[in-house]
Design a protein around this motif. Structure first.
Motif, PDB file in Angstrom:
ATOM      1  N   PHE A 128       0.832  -1.208   0.000  1.00 54.62           N
ATOM      2  CA  PHE A 128       0.000   0.000   0.000  1.00 54.62           C
ATOM      3  C   PHE A 128       0.867   1.260   0.000  1.00 54.62           C
ATOM      4  O   PHE A 128       0.620   2.198  -0.765  1.00 54.62           O
ATOM      5  CB  PHE A 128      -0.919  -0.008   1.216  1.00 54.62           C
ATOM      6  N   ARG A 129       1.897   1.277   0.845  1.00 55.07           N
ATOM      7  CA  ARG A 129       2.770   2.455   0.914  1.00 55.07           C
ATOM      8  C   ARG A 129       3.523   2.663  -0.398  1.00 55.07           C
ATOM      9  O   ARG A 129       3.748   3.797  -0.834  1.00 55.07           O
ATOM     10  CB  ARG A 129       3.758   2.308   2.074  1.00 55.07           C
ATOM     11  N   HIS A 130       3.922   1.552  -1.023  1.00 55.43           N
ATOM     12  CA  HIS A 130       4.637   1.660  -2.299  1.00 55.43           C
ATOM     13  C   HIS A 130       3.708   2.190  -3.390  1.00 55.43           C
ATOM     14  O   HIS A 130       4.103   3.049  -4.192  1.00 55.43           O
ATOM     15  CB  HIS A 130       5.194   0.286  -2.695  1.00 55.43           C
ATOM     16  N   VAL A 131       2.479   1.690  -3.404  1.00 56.23           N
ATOM     17  CA  VAL A 131       1.506   2.138  -4.409  1.00 56.23           C
ATOM     18  C   VAL A 131       1.186   3.612  -4.231  1.00 56.23           C
ATOM     19  O   VAL A 131       0.940   4.325  -5.212  1.00 56.23           O
ATOM     20  CB  VAL A 131       0.224   1.272  -4.324  1.00 56.23           C
ATOM     21  N   GLU A 132       1.199   4.093  -2.986  1.00 55.53           N
ATOM     22  CA  GLU A 132       0.939   5.515  -2.737  1.00 55.53           C
ATOM     23  C   GLU A 132       1.949   6.412  -3.447  1.00 55.53           C
ATOM     24  O   GLU A 132       1.652   7.562  -3.760  1.00 55.53           O
ATOM     25  CB  GLU A 132       0.985   5.797  -1.228  1.00 55.53           C
ATOM     26  N   ASN A 133       3.160   5.884  -3.698  1.00 58.08           N
ATOM     27  CA  ASN A 133       4.200   6.672  -4.364  1.00 58.08           C
ATOM     28  C   ASN A 133       4.106   6.613  -5.882  1.00 58.08           C
ATOM     29  O   ASN A 133       4.869   7.284  -6.569  1.00 58.08           O
ATOM     30  CB  ASN A 133       5.595   6.176  -3.933  1.00 58.08           C
TER      31      ASN A 133
END
Length: 588
Positions: free
Chosen positions: A93-98
């Motif tokens: 999720f955190r990676h996709v946010e970027n």
């Protein structure tokens, strides 16, 4: 899948503990048949009742220990798998946010949802099985063979015939079924996409009476997935019957030849019983391996899809963010040019092309927007207005040229600091589940009640909010479905205003407002944004007429820059837009 297991690093001691516990469980299970052989050979045959009680009690103790370590191993493996799943979901999720919008367009929102939920669950379930079986299955198989050979080496020749047949059966069935697992995950993506479109677009579907069409689309995707699942399960369904058939034939051979060995005095009855149990343990260990063949391929396909997301590097590299650690709202994180005006937005020969597009969406764009001024962008549908606005917060990066803020190229700025300077009101008003106050406070987490009310008042939202039974504590449904389009737009504007940014971006944010509310809102904004840079994308001439600078776009290019009077005299495209919307009296 092994690449994902790097996220097990925080649980390495718990994994080691599970391995030890499973080892103890396997040893206890391997020891029980030997104890049973002793009871039969030295207790039952000789009629030694005390010995039977003694060894029987010892067997109960070993069984109790095996049960306890099995429960402990199950508990720890479940905790590890749950923690692993949580960590990978969080990381994904955190990676996709970027991701930039380019990565979202490439992978697809529906696929990202499937990968973050269903795919990680598949890996999580297999992880539990692997931790239990990766030690138990080899231990039971090898240990069972050693113990069986120790009982009677000649009878162990039965395994020479049984095990290769068993291994070949597993291989043949698994090799047919494994390719279907990768296909299944793609079809889950397709089903998720159709379902998501059907639910989010329910109003459009009903208004155009296309329910049957959407039902047909869903049924086709659902049937496609179901047929694939049935096919793979039909193939894998052969596994258990074939395993049991081989197992039963092996048992029959052991009893047949073992009986001959016992009758000839080469083997004791207890040893034959123990040998048979060891044979069962060997076969069941191979059965456990076959179960892993069923689960691991699908989880492996899921792991590849998860790694594809985690290994996708965002096109927009946040160069400065790795070295500059500042608060998102701290403008001092912006390495501005001391000669440039803070907050000045400049486009210098900017061009951009969407992936796969034949022609650029915008080409050779050059203009500036200064603080304290209102810069409006107007043009026909598809002229590139929204694309142009998306370059400022770096939703997309320029293919050629540069976008600058305060003299610094936006590509050289920390993304969080850059976006901390901007208050964006998107073309499609997006609200979140929560209260009215929560949605406005989304722009500034520490905003107090007075700031929220002031932002709502400027955005012309105070009247309808205060008419709600719970006022600013009234709940907003998912996507703001319990509000009108104009109400959602005004709350989106309030959300940007409460932030008090240096740059305001309004992407056709007044389209759902009536002319009276539009005029009142723009008048209120003038007093609120006297020191900020304001850029407005609009379709209405009435919205842009009073702007200090109007940028006219046509087919991705700037065809005119100036105020209303100047453009009426110099820009044909602008005159056409004005004449299509205003009467001759209004133009005069």
């Amino acid at each position: 899948m092994l690449k994902l297991f790097r996220y097990l690093q925080p649980y390495r001691w718990l994994v080691a503990a599970v391995m030890v516990l499973v080892l103890l469980q396997s040893l206890s299970e391997l020891y029980l048949p030997t104890l049973m052989a002793d009871i039969v050979n030295d207790g039952v045959v000789k009629g030694d009742i005390p010995y039977i009680w003694k060894i029987g009690g010892f067997m109960l103790g070993v069984t109790a220990i095996g049960t306890l370590v099995s429960i402990a191993a199950s508990y720890l493996s479940s905790r590890i798998a749950a923690g692993f799943g949580r960590d990978v979901r969080s990381k994904t999720f955190r990676h996709v946010e970027n991701f930039s919008l380019l990565e979202f367009d490439k992978i697809g929102t529906a696929s990202l949802i499937t990968r973050t939920t269903n795919d990680i669950t598949q890996v999580q379930q297999v992880l539990i099985m692997m931790m239990r079986l990766m030690v138990a299955a080899p231990m039971m198989c090898v240990g069972g063979l050693i113990m069986a050979i120790s009982k009677d080496a000649h009878l162990s020749l039965v395994f020479v015939g049984a095990i290769p047949v068993l291994a070949l059966t597993i291989y043949l069935i698994a090799s047919r079924g494994i390719p279907y697992f990768k296909v299944m995950q793609k079809k889950v993506d397709k089903l998720n996409l159709v379902l998501r479109e059907g639910l989010t677009g329910i109003r459009v579907i009903r208004s155009f009476n296309r329910f049957e069409h959407e039902t047909k689309r869903f049924d086709e995707a659902n049937r496609d997935l179901t047929q694939t699942a049935i096919r793979v399960n039909q193939i894998m369904a052969f596994m258990m019957p074939m395993m049991m058939l081989i197992l039963n034939f092996s048992s029959l051979a052991i009893i047949w030849f073992g009986g001959i060995r016992v009758s000839q005095g080469h083997m004791l009855v207890g040893d034959l019983m123990a040998f048979l149990q060891y044979a069962m343990q060997i076969m069941f260990s191979l059965l456990m391996v076959s179960m892993m063949f069923v689960m691991v391929p699908r989880a492996s396909a899921s792991a590849v899809r998860i790694n594809e997301v985690l290994n996708t590097k965002p096109v927009m590299d946040d160069k400065v963010h790795n070295t500059v650690k500042k608060d998102a709202d701290d403008s001092s994180a912006i390495p501005a040019n001391p000669e440039a005006t803070p907050g000045l937005v400049e486009f210098e020969n900017v061009s951009f092309r969407y992936p796969g597009a034949e022609s650029p969406a915008i080409s050779g764009i050059s203009f500036s927007a200064a603080p304290g001024e209102v810069t409006a962008i107007i043009g026909g549908t598809g002229s590139g207005k929204s694309t142009l606005l998306s370059m400022i917060p770096r939703f997309y990066d320029a293919e050629d040229g540069a976008v600058r803020i305060g003299g610094a190229d936006v590509r050289d700025l920390p993304v969080d600091s850059l976006r901390g300077l901007i208050g964006l009101v998107p073309q499609k008003a997006q609200l979140f589940t929560g209260t009215v106050a929560d949605n406005i406070r989304y722009g500034k987490t520490d905003a107090d009640d007075e700031e929220i009310r002031h932002a709502a008042a400027v955005a012309q939202a105070a009247d309808f909010v205060e008419e709600m039974s719970e006022g600013y504590s009234a709940m907003i449904s998912q996507g703001g479905s319990n509000l009108s389009g104009g109400q959602k737009q005004r709350l989106s504007i309030a959300r940007a205003l409460v932030r008090k940014p240096s740059i305001y971006l309004f992407d056709d944010s007044f389209s759902a407002l009536d002319f009276k509310t539009d005029a009142k809102l723009r008048a209120a904004l003038k007093n609120e944004t006297t020191e900020a840079t304001v850029i407005i994308v609009a379709q209405r001439v009435s919205t842009v007429m009073d702007a200090d600078r109007i940028v006219v776009m046509d087919e991705g290019r700037v065809v005119g820059i100036g105020n209303h009077k100047e453009l009426m005299n110099s820009c044909v495209v602008y005159r056409e837009i004005v004449s299509s919307q205003l009467s001759e009296e209004e133009i005069a």
